[in-house]
Design a protein around this motif. Structure first.
Motif, PDB file in Angstrom:
ATOM      1  N   TYR A  91     -22.820 -43.550  37.379  1.00 46.07           N
ATOM      2  CA  TYR A  91     -22.951 -42.378  38.247  1.00 46.07           C
ATOM      3  C   TYR A  91     -24.372 -42.252  38.809  1.00 46.07           C
ATOM      4  CZ  TYR A  91     -18.345 -40.610  36.886  1.00 46.07           C
ATOM      5  OH  TYR A  91     -16.993 -40.449  36.707  1.00 46.07           O
ATOM      6  N   ALA A  92     -25.364 -42.768  38.112  1.00 51.61           N
ATOM      7  CA  ALA A  92     -26.747 -42.685  38.601  1.00 51.61           C
ATOM      8  C   ALA A  92     -27.074 -43.777  39.608  1.00 51.61           C
ATOM      9  CB  ALA A  92     -27.724 -42.772  37.422  1.00 51.61           C
ATOM     10  N   LEU A  93     -26.356 -44.912  39.539  1.00 53.68           N
ATOM     11  CA  LEU A  93     -26.690 -46.080  40.366  1.00 53.68           C
ATOM     12  C   LEU A  93     -26.765 -45.784  41.865  1.00 53.68           C
ATOM     13  CD1 LEU A  93     -27.303 -49.078  40.564  1.00 53.68           C
ATOM     14  CD2 LEU A  93     -24.837 -49.541  40.483  1.00 53.68           C
ATOM     15  N   PRO A  94     -25.821 -45.047  42.467  1.00 57.30           N
ATOM     16  CA  PRO A  94     -25.923 -44.796  43.918  1.00 57.30           C
ATOM     17  C   PRO A  94     -27.233 -44.107  44.310  1.00 57.30           C
ATOM     18  CG  PRO A  94     -23.736 -44.218  43.136  1.00 57.30           C
ATOM     19  CD  PRO A  94     -24.565 -44.501  41.915  1.00 57.30           C
ATOM     20  N   PHE A  95     -27.717 -43.213  43.476  1.00 56.90           N
ATOM     21  CA  PHE A  95     -28.966 -42.517  43.783  1.00 56.90           C
ATOM     22  C   PHE A  95     -30.143 -43.489  43.788  1.00 56.90           C
ATOM     23  CE2 PHE A  95     -26.163 -39.292  42.019  1.00 56.90           C
ATOM     24  CZ  PHE A  95     -26.306 -38.244  42.922  1.00 56.90           C
ATOM     25  N   PHE A  96     -30.150 -44.419  42.827  1.00 58.33           N
ATOM     26  CA  PHE A  96     -31.252 -45.370  42.770  1.00 58.33           C
ATOM     27  C   PHE A  96     -31.160 -46.416  43.876  1.00 58.33           C
ATOM     28  CE2 PHE A  96     -31.201 -43.959  38.221  1.00 58.33           C
ATOM     29  CZ  PHE A  96     -32.405 -43.295  38.278  1.00 58.33           C
ATOM     30  N   ILE A  97     -29.939 -46.726  44.318  1.00 56.50           N
ATOM     31  CA  ILE A  97     -29.781 -47.627  45.464  1.00 56.50           C
ATOM     32  C   ILE A  97     -30.372 -46.969  46.710  1.00 56.50           C
ATOM     33  CG2 ILE A  97     -28.104 -48.648  47.047  1.00 56.50           C
ATOM     34  CD1 ILE A  97     -26.322 -49.197  44.636  1.00 56.50           C
ATOM     35  N   VAL A  98     -30.061 -45.682  46.917  1.00 53.06           N
ATOM     36  CA  VAL A  98     -30.618 -44.943  48.059  1.00 53.06           C
ATOM     37  C   VAL A  98     -32.141 -44.901  47.966  1.00 53.06           C
ATOM     38  CG1 VAL A  98     -30.778 -42.681  49.160  1.00 53.06           C
ATOM     39  CG2 VAL A  98     -28.552 -43.573  48.460  1.00 53.06           C
ATOM     40  N   MET A  99     -32.660 -44.656  46.760  1.00 55.51           N
ATOM     41  CA  MET A  99     -34.112 -44.621  46.566  1.00 55.51           C
ATOM     42  C   MET A  99     -34.736 -45.970  46.912  1.00 55.51           C
ATOM     43  SD  MET A  99     -36.263 -43.820  43.054  1.00 55.51           S
ATOM     44  CE  MET A  99     -35.294 -42.365  42.699  1.00 55.51           C
ATOM     45  N   GLY A 100     -34.091 -47.054  46.457  1.00 52.17           N
ATOM     46  CA  GLY A 100     -34.612 -48.384  46.741  1.00 52.17           C
ATOM     47  C   GLY A 100     -34.580 -48.716  48.220  1.00 52.17           C
ATOM     48  N   LEU A 101     -33.481 -48.353  48.913  1.00 53.36           N
ATOM     49  CA  LEU A 101     -33.382 -48.604  50.347  1.00 53.36           C
ATOM     50  C   LEU A 101     -34.418 -47.805  51.126  1.00 53.36           C
ATOM     51  CD1 LEU A 101     -29.491 -48.633  50.780  1.00 53.36           C
ATOM     52  CD2 LEU A 101     -31.039 -50.607  50.840  1.00 53.36           C
ATOM     53  N   TYR A 102     -34.649 -46.569  50.684  1.00 52.05           N
ATOM     54  CA  TYR A 102     -35.637 -45.727  51.367  1.00 52.05           C
ATOM     55  C   TYR A 102     -37.038 -46.326  51.257  1.00 52.05           C
ATOM     56  CZ  TYR A 102     -38.778 -41.828  52.264  1.00 52.05           C
ATOM     57  OH  TYR A 102     -39.790 -41.035  52.750  1.00 52.05           O
ATOM     58  N   ILE A 103     -37.422 -46.739  50.056  1.00 54.37           N
ATOM     59  CA  ILE A 103     -38.774 -47.284  49.881  1.00 54.37           C
ATOM     60  C   ILE A 103     -38.901 -48.628  50.586  1.00 54.37           C
ATOM     61  CG2 ILE A 103     -38.401 -48.543  47.705  1.00 54.37           C
ATOM     62  CD1 ILE A 103     -41.459 -46.378  48.553  1.00 54.37           C
ATOM     63  N   ALA A 104     -37.798 -49.394  50.664  1.00 50.24           N
ATOM     64  CA  ALA A 104     -37.838 -50.682  51.366  1.00 50.24           C
ATOM     65  C   ALA A 104     -38.049 -50.482  52.867  1.00 50.24           C
ATOM     66  CB  ALA A 104     -36.546 -51.453  51.109  1.00 50.24           C
ATOM     67  N   ARG A 105     -37.503 -49.395  53.415  1.00 51.24           N
ATOM     68  CA  ARG A 105     -37.661 -49.118  54.848  1.00 51.24           C
ATOM     69  C   ARG A 105     -39.019 -48.500  55.165  1.00 51.24           C
ATOM     70  NH1 ARG A 105     -32.923 -45.979  57.715  1.00 51.24           N
ATOM     71  NH2 ARG A 105     -34.451 -46.298  59.385  1.00 51.24           N
ATOM     72  N   THR A 106     -39.462 -47.580  54.322  1.00 47.87           N
ATOM     73  CA  THR A 106     -40.706 -46.864  54.620  1.00 47.87           C
ATOM     74  C   THR A 106     -41.949 -47.644  54.197  1.00 47.87           C
ATOM     75  OG1 THR A 106     -40.534 -45.656  52.515  1.00 47.87           O
ATOM     76  CG2 THR A 106     -39.593 -44.610  54.485  1.00 47.87           C
ATOM     77  N   GLU A 107     -41.837 -48.428  53.129  1.00 49.48           N
ATOM     78  CA  GLU A 107     -42.983 -49.203  52.641  1.00 49.48           C
ATOM     79  C   GLU A 107     -42.530 -50.628  52.319  1.00 49.48           C
ATOM     80  OE1 GLU A 107     -45.095 -47.255  49.453  1.00 49.48           O
ATOM     81  OE2 GLU A 107     -44.479 -45.279  50.184  1.00 49.48           O
ATOM     82  N   PRO A 108     -42.173 -51.408  53.343  1.00 47.07           N
ATOM     83  CA  PRO A 108     -41.656 -52.761  53.086  1.00 47.07           C
ATOM     84  C   PRO A 108     -42.697 -53.636  52.389  1.00 47.07           C
ATOM     85  CG  PRO A 108     -42.159 -52.441  55.417  1.00 47.07           C
ATOM     86  CD  PRO A 108     -42.278 -51.094  54.776  1.00 47.07           C
ATOM     87  N   MET A 109     -42.213 -54.444  51.457  1.00 50.36           N
ATOM     88  CA  MET A 109     -43.098 -55.337  50.710  1.00 50.36           C
ATOM     89  C   MET A 109     -42.277 -56.524  50.212  1.00 50.36           C
ATOM     90  SD  MET A 109     -45.251 -54.566  47.192  1.00 50.36           S
ATOM     91  CE  MET A 109     -46.365 -53.430  48.004  1.00 50.36           C
ATOM     92  N   ARG A 110     -42.817 -57.700  50.350  1.00 48.57           N
ATOM     93  CA  ARG A 110     -42.138 -58.903  49.885  1.00 48.57           C
ATOM     94  C   ARG A 110     -42.460 -59.110  48.404  1.00 48.57           C
ATOM     95  NH1 ARG A 110     -39.758 -63.375  52.047  1.00 48.57           N
ATOM     96  NH2 ARG A 110     -39.896 -65.304  50.844  1.00 48.57           N
ATOM     97  N   LEU A 111     -41.430 -59.177  47.584  1.00 49.55           N
ATOM     98  CA  LEU A 111     -41.626 -59.362  46.152  1.00 49.55           C
ATOM     99  C   LEU A 111     -41.670 -60.852  45.821  1.00 49.55           C
ATOM    100  CD1 LEU A 111     -39.158 -56.702  44.688  1.00 49.55           C
ATOM    101  CD2 LEU A 111     -41.615 -56.471  45.077  1.00 49.55           C
ATOM    102  N   THR A 112     -42.622 -61.228  44.990  1.00 52.36           N
ATOM    103  CA  THR A 112     -42.711 -62.609  44.531  1.00 52.36           C
ATOM    104  C   THR A 112     -41.725 -62.835  43.389  1.00 52.36           C
ATOM    105  OG1 THR A 112     -44.400 -62.131  42.868  1.00 52.36           O
ATOM    106  CG2 THR A 112     -45.161 -62.601  45.118  1.00 52.36           C
ATOM    107  N   ARG A 113     -41.560 -64.088  43.010  1.00 57.27           N
ATOM    108  CA  ARG A 113     -40.659 -64.416  41.897  1.00 57.27           C
ATOM    109  C   ARG A 113     -41.149 -63.762  40.609  1.00 57.27           C
ATOM    110  NH1 ARG A 113     -39.999 -68.598  38.068  1.00 57.27           N
ATOM    111  NH2 ARG A 113     -37.798 -69.075  37.637  1.00 57.27           N
ATOM    112  N   SER A 114     -42.458 -63.745  40.396  1.00 57.02           N
ATOM    113  CA  SER A 114     -42.996 -63.121  39.183  1.00 57.02           C
ATOM    114  C   SER A 114     -42.785 -61.606  39.213  1.00 57.02           C
ATOM    115  CB  SER A 114     -44.486 -63.443  39.034  1.00 57.02           C
ATOM    116  OG  SER A 114     -45.232 -62.940  40.128  1.00 57.02           O
TER     117      SER A 114
END
Length: 295
Positions: free
Chosen positions: A49-72
């Motif tokens: 039940y919490a997962l959709p909220f965290f998906i929205v949070m992740g999408l929001y931060i990816a759009r507003t503050e994009p950053m490429r994550l390294t493998r590490s």
């Protein structure tokens, strides 16, 4: 961090509400256990039940503050999700089978002391002499509270305390390891991605050990799981983050010391858990000791 009186008042309110939300978690879990649900299913429901909220949070931060994550980066986020939100939650859910919500909250509240000790052991940050007395006070308080419940519950209480202490240790390990990652990637990104990992692990565990039909639970279990997901997971995380932004980490954490007090009162009022003098004294010592720590 804002210094205006109105911003500080809002920050204090957010910090108190966040502490209250986290305090309700054990209450929701104990109430759900009354309907016969097991820890694996209840954890999967909470995280699902919490997962959709965290998906929205992740999408929001990816759009507003994009950053490429390294493998590490990805590997450390998986580790943080495992320690901070999956293992600590699962061990906590298991422990609450055997001990009261009040005692659970006190043991979990030891995590600042464990961060201090783990940092001394692994990060070459020795414990300052001035921290020894607060540490002793904390563990004296726990000894009083645990001793009281051991006289009533015996070995099952000891098992529950061990499981919840392991939960606190797992969360403390997450905090110790997350400092540099949070500074580099940002707290919102780390929270969204680490909790996403934990949700996936919790759901994966459920499907590995339980049949899908186990998700068919009384409506009360689903209602409690939704409340736990929203009011004791998603909202408190956001509220505390906003409180830190307005007040700073120190004042916000001080308000967080109200958490065990909230849980003890809620457990007595809602779950009708007994409240003894030794428990109250132990709680007072733990809260006071933690409030004097500087991690």
């Amino acid at each position: 961090m804002s210094s205006s009186p109105s911003a500080r008042a809002v920050g204090l309110g957010f910090a108190a509400l966040g502490a209250l939300g986290f305090s309700f978690k054990a209450i929701f879990i104990k109430a759900a256990y009354a309907y016969g649900v097991d820890a694996e299913t209840l954890l999967a429901l909470r995280m699902g039940y919490a997962l959709p909220f965290f998906i929205v949070m992740g999408l929001y931060i990816a759009r507003t503050e994009p950053m490429r994550l390294t493998r590490s980066d990805k590997l450390i986020l998986v580790l943080l999700g495992f320690l901070g939100y999956y293992a600590s939650s699962y061990l906590d859910f298991l422990g609450l089978r055997y001990i009261t919500a009040s005692l659970e909250r006190l043991i979990l509240f030891l995590y600042p002391t464990l961060v201090l000790l783990l940092s001394a052991a692994f990060l070459d940050k020795p414990v300052r002499r001035g921290m020894l007395v607060p540490l002793a006070i904390c563990y004296t308080g726990i000894a009083l509270a645990v001793g009281h419940d051991l006289q009533i519950g015996g070995s099952s209480v000891a098992l529950g305390c061990a499981l919840v202490f392991a939960s606190s240790l797992s969360y403390a390990s997450y905090l110790m390891l997350s400092g540099e990652v949070v500074r580099r990637l940002g707290s919102t990104r780390v929270t969204a991605l680490a909790t996403g990992v934990a949700c996936a692990l919790s759901l994966g565990q459920f499907f590995a050990v339980r049949p899908v039909v186990a998700l068919v639970q009384p409506w009360q279990v689903h209602a409690l799981s939704i409340c736990m997901a929203i009011f004791s997971t998603v909202l408190p995380i956001w509220l505390v983050s906003e409180a830190i932004r307005r007040l700073g980490a120190g004042p916000a954490s001080m308000v967080g010391t109200l958490g065990p007090v909230f849980t003890i009162l809620l457990a007595a009022l809602i779950l009708h858990e007994p409240l003894g003098l030794m428990q109250l004294l132990g709680a007072a010592l733990v809260v006071f000791g933690v409030s004097r720590l500087r991690v």
